[in-house]
Design a protein around this motif. Structure first.
Motif, mmCIF file in Angstrom:
data_model
loop_
_atom_site.group_PDB
_atom_site.id
_atom_site.type_symbol
_atom_site.label_atom_id
_atom_site.label_comp_id
_atom_site.label_asym_id
_atom_site.label_seq_id
_atom_site.Cartn_x
_atom_site.Cartn_y
_atom_site.Cartn_z
ATOM 1 N N ILE A 2 78.299 37.258 34.403
ATOM 2 C CA ILE A 2 78.671 35.881 34.076
ATOM 3 C C ILE A 2 79.848 35.866 33.115
ATOM 4 C CG2 ILE A 2 77.894 33.812 32.834
ATOM 5 C CD1 ILE A 2 75.094 34.330 34.049
ATOM 6 N N ASP A 3 79.753 36.668 32.059
ATOM 7 C CA ASP A 3 80.830 36.720 31.068
ATOM 8 C C ASP A 3 82.132 37.247 31.664
ATOM 9 O OD1 ASP A 3 79.297 35.687 29.068
ATOM 10 O OD2 ASP A 3 78.914 37.596 28.057
ATOM 11 N N ASP A 4 82.022 38.232 32.538
ATOM 12 C CA ASP A 4 83.212 38.880 33.082
ATOM 13 C C ASP A 4 83.894 38.057 34.171
ATOM 14 O OD1 ASP A 4 82.826 41.027 31.415
ATOM 15 O OD2 ASP A 4 81.967 42.339 32.946
ATOM 16 N N LEU A 5 83.113 37.300 34.942
ATOM 17 C CA LEU A 5 83.644 36.726 36.175
ATOM 18 C C LEU A 5 83.787 35.210 36.193
ATOM 19 C CD1 LEU A 5 81.696 38.966 38.730
ATOM 20 C CD2 LEU A 5 84.057 39.231 37.958
ATOM 21 N N LEU A 6 82.959 34.504 35.437
ATOM 22 C CA LEU A 6 83.007 33.041 35.502
ATOM 23 C C LEU A 6 83.853 32.456 34.376
ATOM 24 C CD1 LEU A 6 79.329 32.059 36.400
ATOM 25 C CD2 LEU A 6 81.297 32.264 37.933
ATOM 26 N N PRO A 7 84.624 31.415 34.669
ATOM 27 C CA PRO A 7 85.412 30.769 33.626
ATOM 28 C C PRO A 7 84.519 30.165 32.543
ATOM 29 C CG PRO A 7 86.143 30.076 35.813
ATOM 30 C CD PRO A 7 84.853 30.811 35.993
ATOM 31 N N ALA A 8 85.076 29.982 31.374
ATOM 32 C CA ALA A 8 84.323 29.398 30.262
ATOM 33 C C ALA A 8 83.796 28.022 30.647
ATOM 34 C CB ALA A 8 85.214 29.287 29.032
ATOM 35 N N GLY A 9 82.551 27.760 30.304
ATOM 36 C CA GLY A 9 81.948 26.466 30.563
ATOM 37 C C GLY A 9 81.481 26.248 31.982
ATOM 38 N N SER A 10 81.475 27.288 32.800
ATOM 39 C CA SER A 10 81.126 27.119 34.214
ATOM 40 C C SER A 10 79.693 26.678 34.425
ATOM 41 C CB SER A 10 81.360 28.422 34.982
ATOM 42 O OG SER A 10 82.722 28.695 35.132
ATOM 43 N N ILE A 11 78.760 27.346 33.758
ATOM 44 C CA ILE A 11 77.354 27.048 34.023
ATOM 45 C C ILE A 11 76.968 25.785 33.264
ATOM 46 C CG2 ILE A 11 74.977 27.862 33.922
ATOM 47 C CD1 ILE A 11 76.013 30.689 34.130
ATOM 48 N N ALA A 12 76.646 24.738 34.026
ATOM 49 C CA ALA A 12 76.365 23.433 33.445
ATOM 50 C C ALA A 12 74.915 23.019 33.600
ATOM 51 C CB ALA A 12 77.262 22.374 34.079
ATOM 52 N N ALA A 13 74.151 23.726 34.441
ATOM 53 C CA ALA A 13 72.748 23.375 34.674
ATOM 54 C C ALA A 13 71.985 24.621 35.092
ATOM 55 C CB ALA A 13 72.629 22.300 35.748
ATOM 56 N N LEU A 14 70.699 24.635 34.752
ATOM 57 C CA LEU A 14 69.792 25.687 35.199
ATOM 58 C C LEU A 14 68.706 25.071 36.065
ATOM 59 C CD1 LEU A 14 69.058 27.606 31.851
ATOM 60 C CD2 LEU A 14 70.814 28.159 33.550
ATOM 61 N N HIS A 15 68.379 25.732 37.163
ATOM 62 C CA HIS A 15 67.170 25.411 37.911
ATOM 63 C C HIS A 15 66.135 26.447 37.490
ATOM 64 C CE1 HIS A 15 69.110 22.990 41.441
ATOM 65 N NE2 HIS A 15 68.931 22.273 40.350
ATOM 66 N N LEU A 16 65.108 25.986 36.803
ATOM 67 C CA LEU A 16 64.095 26.895 36.262
ATOM 68 C C LEU A 16 62.914 26.956 37.214
ATOM 69 C CD1 LEU A 16 64.278 25.789 32.516
ATOM 70 C CD2 LEU A 16 65.268 27.841 33.564
ATOM 71 N N ASN A 17 62.882 28.014 38.004
ATOM 72 C CA ASN A 17 61.842 28.218 39.011
ATOM 73 C C ASN A 17 61.408 29.677 39.001
ATOM 74 O OD1 ASN A 17 62.257 25.514 40.241
ATOM 75 N ND2 ASN A 17 64.206 26.383 40.899
ATOM 76 N N ASP A 18 60.111 29.922 39.045
ATOM 77 C CA ASP A 18 59.620 31.283 39.250
ATOM 78 C C ASP A 18 59.741 31.577 40.749
ATOM 79 O OD1 ASP A 18 58.340 33.796 38.868
ATOM 80 O OD2 ASP A 18 57.144 32.940 37.246
ATOM 81 N N SER A 19 59.437 32.806 41.150
ATOM 82 C CA SER A 19 59.629 33.217 42.538
ATOM 83 C C SER A 19 58.332 33.729 43.157
ATOM 84 C CB SER A 19 60.685 34.325 42.607
ATOM 85 O OG SER A 19 60.826 34.815 43.926
ATOM 86 N N LYS A 20 58.010 33.215 44.337
ATOM 87 C CA LYS A 20 56.847 33.716 45.069
ATOM 88 C C LYS A 20 57.119 35.098 45.671
ATOM 89 C CE LYS A 20 54.969 29.209 46.551
ATOM 90 N NZ LYS A 20 53.653 29.295 45.926
ATOM 91 N N LYS A 21 58.406 35.392 45.900
ATOM 92 C CA LYS A 21 58.780 36.627 46.575
ATOM 93 C C LYS A 21 59.345 37.639 45.579
ATOM 94 C CE LYS A 21 57.643 35.112 50.646
ATOM 95 N NZ LYS A 21 56.540 35.731 51.406
ATOM 96 N N PRO A 22 59.266 38.947 45.912
ATOM 97 C CA PRO A 22 59.682 39.986 44.964
ATOM 98 C C PRO A 22 61.195 40.097 44.788
ATOM 99 C CG PRO A 22 58.998 40.975 47.042
ATOM 100 C CD PRO A 22 58.663 39.520 47.131
ATOM 101 N N LEU A 23 61.567 40.859 43.786
ATOM 102 C CA LEU A 23 62.967 41.117 43.466
ATOM 103 C C LEU A 23 63.732 41.603 44.691
ATOM 104 C CD1 LEU A 23 65.201 41.516 41.247
ATOM 105 C CD2 LEU A 23 64.321 43.861 41.019
ATOM 106 N N GLY A 24 64.886 40.984 44.945
ATOM 107 C CA GLY A 24 65.744 41.417 46.034
ATOM 108 C C GLY A 24 65.271 41.042 47.420
#
Length: 300
Positions: free
Chosen positions: A213-235
Motif C-alpha cells: 500500500i505504501d509503495d504503490l498507492l498514492p497518498a490518501g487513496s484508501i478512503a473506506a474499509l469493508h470489514l468482513n471476515d472470510s468463510k474461505k481460507p487464505l488464497g
C-alpha cells in the motif's frame, strides 16, 4: 520513496454497515441508527438492475435531513453488481460506463463521499487489456460527471475467475493510468484481501500488505474499509463474507487492521450477513459492531 496511503481528516475508529433503504433512502438512516452505526453504506438504486428512476428532490432532502439529525458520518454507496468495466464486449462496456456515470451523479446529488465499484472481469481477454479497459472507463466516466463530493472508489476483489483488482499493483495501475487520480480512490475489503492471498491474520502478512500500500498507492487513496471476515481460507480467491472473528481471518486479523496508524482511522463498513443470531436473537450488525468496538477497547 514509499507513498503513504492514509485517508485525510477522518476521525479514528468509526464503524457502520451497509443498510437497506427499502421504503426510501431516509429509512436507511433510521436503520443505521437503530443498530448503532457511526457511518453508513447504501445502494442508491436496485443493485441488480441497470435502470433507475431519477432521484426525487423531496427524497434527497429527506436523506440529507435524516443524515444530519442522526450524526452519522461518511455516507457512501455501492454501485451495481452488473457493472463490468473490464469487459471486452463493446455493448456491456458502454452500458457499464453509462450506469457508473448515473450512479456517480446520484452520489453527488446525495452528497455522498464515495461510490464503491468492483473493477470488473476481463473474461475472454487478458489482464493487461482488462486493466486498460478499466482505465478507459474511469477516464470517460469522470469526463462526463462534474466534480462533486462523491469520489469513485475501486474495491479490491478476491480474484475469483478473471476478476481484476485483487492485487494492490493492479489497483495502482488503474488509478495511475487515468488523468484525474484525485477523484479515484480505494475501498479495501478485508475478506477479499485475505481470499486473494494477503495473510492479514498474521503480523508478517499484514505488514507485507501495508508495504505494498505504501509503495504503490498514492497518498490518501484508501478512503473506506469493508470489514468482513472470510468463510474461505487464505488464497482461496473465493468471496464469502463471515461475521467478525468467526471466520478464517479471526480476531487477530482485525486487531492488525485496527491497530494500524493508517488503516485504523479509516471508516469501516460491515457487509456481513443480515438477520439475528439464532441463539440470542440479537441483530448481527449490533453484534459485529460490538466486537469491533471491543477490540478497540482492548487495545486502548
Amino acid at each position: 520513496m514509499a507513498k503513504n496511503a492514509s485517508a485525510k481528516n477522518v476521525a479514528p475508529h468509526l464503524f457502520g454497515s451497509h443498510v437497506s433503504v427499502a421504503g426510501g433512502l431516509a429509512k436507511g438512516v433510521g436503520r443505521a441508527v437503530d443498530v448503532g452505526c457511526d457511518v453508513i453504506q447504501v445502494f442508491t438504486k436496485n443493485n441488480n438492475q441497470w435502470a433507475a428512476k431519477p432521484l426525487v428532490a423531496a427524497d434527497v432532502q429527506a436523506w440529507k435531513t435524516a443524515l444530519a439529525e442522526s450524526g452519522i458520518r461518511h455516507p457512501i454507496a455501492h454501485a451495481s453488481y452488473l457493472i463490468n468495466l473490464a469487459t471486452p464486449k463493446a455493448d456491456l462496456f458502454q452500458k457499464s460506463i453509462d450506469s457508473l456515470v448515473m450512479e456517480l451523479e446520484r452520489g453527488n446529488e446525495l452528497e455522498l463521499e464515495g461510490l464503491v465499484v468492483h473493477p470488473g472481469a476481463f473474461t475472454t481477454s487478458n489482464e493487461a487489456d482488462g486493466i486498460k479497459r478499466i482505465i478507459d472507463a474511469i477516464v470517460e466516466t469522470l469526463g462526463r460527471v462534474e466534480p462533486g463530493s462523491c469520489r469513485l472508489l475501486l474495491e479490491n476483489t478476491a480474484g475469483q475467475g478473471s476478476c481484476l483488482g485483487h492485487q494492490i499493483d493492479q489497483l495502482s495501475a488503474m488509478i495511475d493510468g487515468g488523468d484525474d487520480s484525485a477523484r479515484v480512490g480505494v475501498c479495501l475489503d478485508t475478506c477479499h484481501a485475505f481470499a486473494a492471498g494477503y495473510a492479514i491474520n498474521t503480523k508478517a502478512g499484514f505488514a507485507a500488505l501495508r508495504q505494498e500500500i505504501d509503495d504503490l498507492l498514492p497518498a490518501g487513496s484508501i478512503a473506506a474499509l469493508h470489514l468482513n471476515d472470510s468463510k474461505k481460507p487464505l488464497g482461496s480467491r473465493v468471496d464469502r463474507h463471515e461475521h467478525i472473528g468467526r471466520g478464517e481471518i479471526g480476531l487477530d486479523g482485525f486487531r492488525n487492521v485496527l491497530m494500524d496508524d493508517t488503516l485504523g482511522v479509516i471508516p469501516g463498513y460491515l457487509e456481513t450477513e443480515k438477520g439475528n443470531d439464532e441463539e440470542t436473537g440479537e441483530d448481527w450488525d449490533v453484534i459485529n459492531l460490538r466486537v469491533l468496538r471491543n477490540l478497540i477497547s482492548e487495545m486502548a
